[in-house]
Design a protein around this motif. Sequence first.
Motif, PDB file in Angstrom:
ATOM      1  N   ASP A 126       0.926  -1.217  -0.058  1.00 42.67           N
ATOM      2  CA  ASP A 126       0.164  -0.146  -0.103  1.00 42.67           C
ATOM      3  C   ASP A 126       0.872   1.159   0.186  1.00 42.67           C
ATOM      4  OD1 ASP A 126      -2.556   1.322   0.230  1.00 42.67           O
ATOM      5  OD2 ASP A 126      -1.993   1.864   2.354  1.00 42.67           O
ATOM      6  N   LYS A 186       0.960   4.065  -3.124  1.00 42.73           N
ATOM      7  CA  LYS A 186       0.807   5.515  -2.822  1.00 42.73           C
ATOM      8  C   LYS A 186       2.131   6.593  -3.023  1.00 42.73           C
ATOM      9  CE  LYS A 186      -2.870   4.848   0.449  1.00 42.73           C
ATOM     10  NZ  LYS A 186      -3.229   4.675   1.819  1.00 42.73           N
ATOM     11  N   GLY A 234      -3.643   2.605  -3.987  1.00 41.24           N
ATOM     12  CA  GLY A 234      -3.543   2.268  -2.789  1.00 41.24           C
ATOM     13  C   GLY A 234      -4.613   1.151  -2.701  1.00 41.24           C
TER      14      GLY A 234
END
Length: 212
Positions: A165, A169, A176
């Motif tokens: 994640d 990002k 995400g």
Amino acid sequence: MTGPKPWLIDEAGEDVRRHAPATLRNRDAITALLRQVLPESGTVLEIASGSGEHVVHFAQAFPQLGWQPSDCEPAALRSIAAWAAEAGVANIHPPVLIDVEQPDWPVGDMDAILCINMLHISPWSATLALFRHSAGLLGPDAPLYIYGPFIRHDVMTAESNLAFDASLKARNPAWGLRDVTEVDAIAAENGLVRSDLIEMPANNLSLVYRRA
């Protein structure tokens, strides 16, 4: 521990056929689950088909179904067509260009829709569009099947998924892992309800939605 690197169609080599390593790892587990989810006949639309390796595998496993692959990338469409031609699978329709956020999709009503590993490498607006369009294309019991890594507030997120994640990002702030609760809420806004949540290998989930 770091998560898997996101695979993008434009990062492949010169071969028209693209290869997504994750397809080899997850296709058998997904196929086994789809035997419980897909209808006995009809046409299945795959959104974000990517390399086309999944749809070839599924078409071979479910010869009674017609398969409509799609993607928003021309390179992906060429790869899908090349893999399908090499496999000689008769129940795969020619791939079509679908950008989920466009107002019109060049397809009609569908008996099932699949979307594998798209939600986390696309903006949230793409998830909104996926549910909006799916609600208009699916009949009363036709499933929308979604696969990928997700976050659940009632379950501890694996360290590898947290790292994945963060890497997503860092690459694109609009990407995400999505929260299942938030995905469920969008589904409900479009008249769909989650009928199943199945834990899959390597900390992924299968989510199945149908008309409420």
